[in-house]
Write a protein that holds these residues in place. Structure first.
Motif, short mmCIF file in Angstrom:
data_model
loop_
_atom_site.label_atom_id
_atom_site.label_comp_id
_atom_site.label_asym_id
_atom_site.label_seq_id
_atom_site.Cartn_x
_atom_site.Cartn_y
_atom_site.Cartn_z
N GLN A 1 73.88 46.34 18.43
CA GLN A 1 73.01 45.16 18.32
C GLN A 1 73.78 43.89 18.62
OE1 GLN A 1 69.80 44.66 17.83
NE2 GLN A 1 68.99 46.60 17.03
N LEU A 2 74.97 43.74 18.06
CA LEU A 2 75.75 42.53 18.27
C LEU A 2 76.28 42.43 19.70
CD1 LEU A 2 75.44 42.31 15.21
CD2 LEU A 2 77.85 41.70 15.06
N GLN A 3 76.34 43.57 20.39
CA GLN A 3 76.74 43.58 21.79
C GLN A 3 75.55 43.42 22.74
OE1 GLN A 3 78.68 47.41 21.80
NE2 GLN A 3 80.73 46.52 21.63
N GLY A 4 74.34 43.39 22.19
CA GLY A 4 73.14 43.26 23.02
C GLY A 4 72.79 44.52 23.77
N ARG A 5 73.12 45.70 23.19
CA ARG A 5 72.93 46.98 23.88
C ARG A 5 71.86 47.85 23.24
NH1 ARG A 5 77.76 50.60 24.90
NH2 ARG A 5 78.40 50.16 22.75
N SER A 6 70.96 47.27 22.44
CA SER A 6 69.94 48.08 21.75
C SER A 6 68.60 47.93 22.46
CB SER A 6 69.84 47.65 20.28
OG SER A 6 71.05 47.88 19.61
N GLU A 7 68.52 48.54 23.60
CA GLU A 7 67.34 48.39 24.45
C GLU A 7 66.07 48.83 23.72
OE1 GLU A 7 65.72 49.83 28.86
OE2 GLU A 7 67.77 50.30 28.20
N GLY A 8 65.06 47.99 23.76
CA GLY A 8 63.77 48.31 23.16
C GLY A 8 63.66 47.94 21.71
N ARG A 9 64.80 47.61 21.07
CA ARG A 9 64.77 47.22 19.66
C ARG A 9 65.81 46.14 19.39
NH1 ARG A 9 67.96 51.67 20.10
NH2 ARG A 9 69.87 51.70 18.83
N LEU B 1 60.86 54.09 17.00
CA LEU B 1 60.25 54.52 18.27
C LEU B 1 61.20 54.33 19.45
CD1 LEU B 1 56.61 53.07 17.97
CD2 LEU B 1 57.24 55.49 18.05
N ALA B 2 61.98 53.24 19.41
CA ALA B 2 62.82 52.88 20.55
C ALA B 2 64.25 53.37 20.39
CB ALA B 2 62.81 51.36 20.74
N ASN B 3 64.52 54.19 19.38
CA ASN B 3 65.89 54.65 19.16
C ASN B 3 66.03 56.09 19.62
OD1 ASN B 3 68.44 55.37 18.20
ND2 ASN B 3 68.25 54.05 16.40
N PRO B 4 66.75 56.33 20.71
CA PRO B 4 66.85 57.69 21.24
C PRO B 4 67.57 58.67 20.32
CG PRO B 4 68.39 56.23 22.36
CD PRO B 4 67.52 55.37 21.52
N ASN B 5 68.31 58.17 19.34
CA ASN B 5 69.02 59.05 18.41
C ASN B 5 68.23 59.37 17.16
OD1 ASN B 5 71.59 59.46 19.78
ND2 ASN B 5 71.89 57.27 19.48
N ALA B 6 67.06 58.74 16.98
CA ALA B 6 66.25 58.97 15.78
C ALA B 6 65.58 60.34 15.86
CB ALA B 6 65.21 57.88 15.62
N ARG B 7 65.40 60.95 14.71
CA ARG B 7 64.71 62.24 14.63
C ARG B 7 63.20 62.08 14.75
NH1 ARG B 7 65.03 66.42 9.47
NH2 ARG B 7 63.40 67.88 10.19
N TYR B 8 62.66 61.09 14.04
CA TYR B 8 61.21 60.87 14.03
C TYR B 8 60.90 59.64 14.87
CZ TYR B 8 61.52 64.06 10.08
OH TYR B 8 61.78 65.14 9.28
N ARG B 9 60.24 59.84 15.98
CA ARG B 9 59.90 58.74 16.88
C ARG B 9 58.37 58.72 17.02
NH1 ARG B 9 63.58 59.04 22.07
NH2 ARG B 9 62.81 56.91 22.29
N LYS B 10 57.74 58.36 15.93
CA LYS B 10 56.28 58.36 15.87
C LYS B 10 55.83 57.23 14.96
CE LYS B 10 52.40 61.28 14.32
NZ LYS B 10 51.92 60.35 13.26
N GLN B 11 54.92 56.42 15.45
CA GLN B 11 54.38 55.35 14.62
C GLN B 11 53.53 55.92 13.50
OE1 GLN B 11 54.53 51.57 14.98
NE2 GLN B 11 54.05 52.17 12.88
#
Length: 396
Positions: A362-370, A177-187
């Motif tokens: 993730q290791l850089q702390g740049r994965s906003e929302g996830r 849901l929080a990944n802007p590059n994902a194709r499916y963003r639906k719970q």
């Protein structure tokens, strides 16, 4: 950084989907984003490693040169490679070798795909010396059926249920849901998974990932180059792309095309276990050090197998971790915080590269929302047709 580490100083992606455009466009967008992220220009790149796509004609077979041409001929060294779903990791391995050999300081790794609709069909005509082609013909085991056999095996060994498999999809859809590059963003709910059409029992449509268009890229450098720019980057500390050791191959199903004269004692480890062990050993870390994992969830059941194969838990315990929330973001060991292939689908040459993009951010702390808090070590694993596989350990 150790003498075997290389730095990841730039990441880039083109969102996954079904865009109906040329794969080069996706790779070019990802490459430009990675270069911008690194603060470098195309002229700074000395080596281009392309991960091949075999379903997009000749330009796909020479992906390194194709992307180099699209960026503008600059005289950079170039390579192209194909290893099915591990193609991106082998392209990273090519770049890593060049850097560690002192042959270049800055490398660009790119993979992109424009995938056909539906399940992947075999490419290249009759291949009687290919164990996967023989699997299709002798067992009738297309990829979804292959995943289903592995799922049935898991159910028989450990008492796994279709509800357990559905919970994997639920978790990964929540992460996506929080990944802007994902194709499916639906719970997705458990009931939706269980009510989706059966593809190959016990797996249903929502248990199996889709095919997608997408692209991913990395800028990799030597430790010395990173230090010269005052950077403290995320590092690739371990990378394994070994083959299986017959007869203990992928999931102990028959390999019809192996010469018995080449039978080797694989020891106690299976193919997937060996990949992870190699990468951990190179990196000087253990499974207990892992903060997050990006694993190959072509099917929901396969994610559970991978968790055990890379040592996140003992055999038969993956379901317990999943149900306790330990593999979700906020849990002890988040698995597929990107959303995994469940949220992305397969863009074959890009997916192993995309996994390293996720681990790096993730290791850089740049994965906003996830974001996985205080992440220091990540592992990404892939498995491809004809004995290909990969495990990559990233640290900060």
């Amino acid at each position: 950084m150790s003498s075997r580490d290389i730095a990841v100083i730039g990441t880039g992606m083109h969102p996954w989907g079904k865009w109906g455009r040329n794969f080069v466009e996706y790779g070019l967008a990802a490459a430009r984003e990675a270069l911008a992220d690194a603060g470098l220009s195309w002229r700074d790149v000395q080596y281009v490693a392309g991960a091949d796509t075999i379903r997009n004609g000749y330009p796909g077979f020479i992906a390194g040169a194709t992307f180099a041409q699209a960026l503008g001929w600059s005289g950079a060294q170039v390579s192209s490679c194909y290893a099915a779903c591990a193609s991106g990791a082998q392209a990273i391995a090519n770049a890593r070798a060049q850097i560690l050999a002192g042959l270049c300081d800055v490398a660009l790794v790119v993979g992109a795909d424009a995938a056909p609709k539906g399940f992947f069909a075999p490419v290249g005509g009759d291949r009687p010396d290919d164990p996967d082609w023989l699997r299709f013909r002798l067992l009738g085991a297309t990829n979804p059926m292959y995943f289903a056999l592995a799922a049935r095996r898991r159910m028989a060994l450990y008492g796994s249920t279709v509800e357990d498999f559905a919970h994997v999809k639920v978790k990964n859809s929540r992460h996506g849901l929080a990944n802007p590059n994902a194709r499916y963003r639906k719970q997705v709910a458990v009931e939706e998974v269980l009510e989706s059409p059966v593809v190959a029992s016990p797996l249903r449509l929502l248990d199996i990932c889709a095919t997608s268009d997408g692209g991913a890229a990395l800028v990799l450098t030597s430790a010395e180059f990173a230090r010269s720019r005052g950077l403290h980057p995320v590092r690739i500390a371990g990378l394994s792309t070994r083959t299986p050791a017959f007869p203990k191959t992928v999931i102990d199903l028959p390999d019809f095309a192996t010469d018995s004269a080449m039978t080797v004692d694989p020891g106690e480890r299976t193919f997937r276990e060996s990949l992870a062990h190699d990468a951990f050993t190179q990196a000087g870390v253990a499974p207990s050090d892992v903060s997050l994992a990006e694993v190959y969830d072509l099917s929901t059941a396969l994610e559970l197998d991978w968790m055990e194969d890379i040592g996140l838990c003992a055999k038969g315990e993956a379901e317990s971790l999943l149900r306790a929330g330990e593999t979700t973001i906020g849990g002890r060991i988040p698995v597929n915080p990107s959303g995994g292939l469940a949220s992305f689908g397969e863009a074959i040459p890009a997916q192993a590269i995309a996994q390293i993009c996720e681990l790096t951010r993730q290791l850089q702390g740049r994965s906003e929302g996830r974001q996985v808090e205080d992440a220091t070590v990540g592992i990404a694993v892939n498995q491809g047709l004809f004995g290909h596989g990969s495990a990559t350990v990233v640290v900060r």
